[in-house]
Design a protein around this motif. Structure first.
Motif, PDB file in Angstrom:
ATOM      1  N   ALA A  11      -6.093   3.991 -13.483  1.00 57.03           N
ATOM      2  CA  ALA A  11      -4.844   3.267 -13.627  1.00 57.03           C
ATOM      3  C   ALA A  11      -3.859   4.101 -14.417  1.00 57.03           C
ATOM      4  CB  ALA A  11      -5.099   1.947 -14.344  1.00 57.03           C
ATOM      5  N   ALA A  12      -2.860   4.641 -13.751  1.00 59.60           N
ATOM      6  CA  ALA A  12      -1.819   5.374 -14.456  1.00 59.60           C
ATOM      7  C   ALA A  12      -0.527   4.620 -14.294  1.00 59.60           C
ATOM      8  CB  ALA A  12      -1.664   6.781 -13.893  1.00 59.60           C
ATOM      9  N   ALA A  13       0.109   4.263 -15.403  1.00 60.18           N
ATOM     10  CA  ALA A  13       1.296   3.447 -15.297  1.00 60.18           C
ATOM     11  C   ALA A  13       2.376   3.949 -16.212  1.00 60.18           C
ATOM     12  CB  ALA A  13       0.971   1.999 -15.647  1.00 60.18           C
ATOM     13  N   ALA A  14       3.625   3.728 -15.797  1.00 56.98           N
ATOM     14  CA  ALA A  14       4.749   4.078 -16.657  1.00 56.98           C
ATOM     15  C   ALA A  14       5.460   2.818 -17.064  1.00 56.98           C
ATOM     16  CB  ALA A  14       5.689   5.000 -15.913  1.00 56.98           C
ATOM     17  N   ARG A 131       1.360  13.176  -5.441  1.00 56.06           N
ATOM     18  CA  ARG A 131      -0.004  13.670  -5.211  1.00 56.06           C
ATOM     19  C   ARG A 131      -1.013  12.530  -5.159  1.00 56.06           C
ATOM     20  NH1 ARG A 131       1.456  17.206  -9.450  1.00 56.06           N
ATOM     21  NH2 ARG A 131       0.097  15.973 -10.823  1.00 56.06           N
ATOM     22  N   ASP A 132      -0.921  11.629  -6.121  1.00 54.36           N
ATOM     23  CA  ASP A 132      -1.933  10.579  -6.282  1.00 54.36           C
ATOM     24  C   ASP A 132      -1.260   9.222  -6.142  1.00 54.36           C
ATOM     25  OD1 ASP A 132      -3.911  12.543  -6.959  1.00 54.36           O
ATOM     26  OD2 ASP A 132      -3.018  12.637  -8.953  1.00 54.36           O
ATOM     27  N   GLN A 133      -1.170   8.751  -4.917  1.00 57.44           N
ATOM     28  CA  GLN A 133      -0.382   7.551  -4.655  1.00 57.44           C
ATOM     29  C   GLN A 133      -1.240   6.284  -4.717  1.00 57.44           C
ATOM     30  OE1 GLN A 133       1.387   8.917  -0.948  1.00 57.44           O
ATOM     31  NE2 GLN A 133       3.317   9.269  -1.992  1.00 57.44           N
ATOM     32  N   ILE A 134      -1.771   6.016  -5.896  1.00 55.88           N
ATOM     33  CA  ILE A 134      -2.496   4.777  -6.114  1.00 55.88           C
ATOM     34  C   ILE A 134      -1.461   3.661  -6.255  1.00 55.88           C
ATOM     35  CG2 ILE A 134      -4.048   3.525  -7.668  1.00 55.88           C
ATOM     36  CD1 ILE A 134      -5.273   6.238  -8.410  1.00 55.88           C
ATOM     37  N   SER A 197      -1.288 -10.342  -1.691  1.00 60.01           N
ATOM     38  CA  SER A 197      -0.422 -10.025  -0.559  1.00 60.01           C
ATOM     39  C   SER A 197      -0.096  -8.538  -0.478  1.00 60.01           C
ATOM     40  CB  SER A 197       0.884 -10.835  -0.632  1.00 60.01           C
ATOM     41  OG  SER A 197       1.671 -10.417  -1.738  1.00 60.01           O
ATOM     42  N   LEU A 198      -0.556  -7.770  -1.468  1.00 56.41           N
ATOM     43  CA  LEU A 198      -0.352  -6.324  -1.455  1.00 56.41           C
ATOM     44  C   LEU A 198      -1.625  -5.630  -0.967  1.00 56.41           C
ATOM     45  CD1 LEU A 198       1.421  -5.909  -4.914  1.00 56.41           C
ATOM     46  CD2 LEU A 198       2.495  -5.771  -2.672  1.00 56.41           C
ATOM     47  N   SER A 199      -1.457  -4.537  -0.273  1.00 52.08           N
ATOM     48  CA  SER A 199      -2.612  -3.813   0.265  1.00 52.08           C
ATOM     49  C   SER A 199      -3.097  -2.787  -0.755  1.00 52.08           C
ATOM     50  CB  SER A 199      -2.224  -3.130   1.585  1.00 52.08           C
ATOM     51  OG  SER A 199      -1.797  -4.083   2.528  1.00 52.08           O
ATOM     52  N   SER A 200      -3.698  -3.286  -1.835  1.00 52.44           N
ATOM     53  CA  SER A 200      -4.183  -2.396  -2.874  1.00 52.44           C
ATOM     54  C   SER A 200      -5.510  -1.777  -2.471  1.00 52.44           C
ATOM     55  CB  SER A 200      -4.352  -3.156  -4.193  1.00 52.44           C
ATOM     56  OG  SER A 200      -4.889  -2.316  -5.189  1.00 52.44           O
ATOM     57  N   GLU A 201      -5.668  -0.491  -2.799  1.00 56.37           N
ATOM     58  CA  GLU A 201      -6.890   0.220  -2.446  1.00 56.37           C
ATOM     59  C   GLU A 201      -7.974   0.039  -3.495  1.00 56.37           C
ATOM     60  OE1 GLU A 201      -4.389   1.192  -4.503  1.00 56.37           O
ATOM     61  OE2 GLU A 201      -3.782   2.963  -3.344  1.00 56.37           O
TER      62      GLU A 201
END
Length: 253
Positions: A11-14, A131-134, A197-201
């Motif tokens: 989990a990388a968040a800004a 690069r890392d589209q989580i 409702s979001l397509s989270s991986e």
């Protein structure tokens, strides 16, 4: 101005932190706008459909469209919660850029900030985002910053700011953590309504585990506590769970 929480790992968040920070241990002297805010009485949020476009590898334009869609969803969500609390909601402005400047100054390497005076959420699309589209990393730039906008509209930011400038260095750090962890909790409330409702991986449990493993920030506090408040908001599906101002010090360290 408020500028940047950076989480690394799964989990990388800004997010945002102002030249204002949040409170100390619960005391009777804390203003009611912090401890008894009307937003805490906004009820339990139900599911909200939050359609968002696909994020394409290496495409800043697709990230921008995704975050714009999530911002529209955040406005819908919080407008409903404010109405339930008898409060008036107005959306913030949104600035998404690949550059390092925003309406309130330089966007740090953490990638996002809330600008209270301009009532603007500023998000910087970083090279790591390409690069890392989580999806959850990109979503959190919106969810956390909208938490700060909620604090601005409900008077929490102003009250915290007043306490901050009257406090010493140690107390200021504690105030900062309480502010940031409340924004994390508000983000969790938003996720509870919209995540299905979001397509989270990744699953919610995987996301929270990733937050726990992120690097520690003096401004934002220990990762385990950031995860605690996000998960608390998610589990409760209500801002009533987000009063960090009267929480024990150990929960906001």
């Amino acid at each position: 101005m408020i500028a940047g929480l950076g989480l690394t790992g799964t989990a990388a968040a800004a997010t945002t932190t102002p030249g204002t920070a949040t409170g100390t241990a619960a005391t009777a002297s804390l203003p009611a706008v912090l401890t008894k805010n009307r937003i805490y009485r906004s009820g339990t949020a139900g599911p909200l459909s939050c359609p968002a476009p696909e994020i394409r590898p290496g495409s800043a334009a697709s990230i921008k469209r995704f975050q714009q869609a999530l911002a529209r969803c955040a406005n819908r969500f919080w407008a409903t919660r404010f109405k339930a609390a008898g409060l008036r909601y107005s959306p913030p402005k949104l600035q998404i850029t690949t550059g390092s400047r925003s309406v309130c100054g330089t966007i740090t390497a953490n990638g996002a900030q809330y600008c209270p005076q301009q009532r603007t959420v500023a998000i910087r699309i970083m090279k790591r985002d390409l690069r890392d589209q989580i999806m959850m990393n990109l979503a959190h730039s919106v969810a956390h910053e909208w938490g700060h906008h909620v604090q601005e509209l409900t008077g929490i930011l102003d009250a915290q700011n007043t306490l901050y400038w009257r406090s010493g260095k140690t107390q200021r750090a504690a105030l900062s953590r309480r502010l940031e962890m409340q924004a994390e909790c508000f983000a969790g409330v938003f996720y509870r309504s919209t995540l299905d409702s979001l397509s989270s991986e990744i699953t919610w449990v995987q996301w929270i585990d990733g937050v726990k493993q992120s690097r520690e920030s003096k401004v934002h506090g220990k990762p385990r506590n950031l995860a605690y408040w996000q998960d608390r908001g998610y589990d409760a599906a209500s801002a009533r769970a987000c009063n960090t101002w009267t929480a024990p010090n150990a929960r906001v360290s």
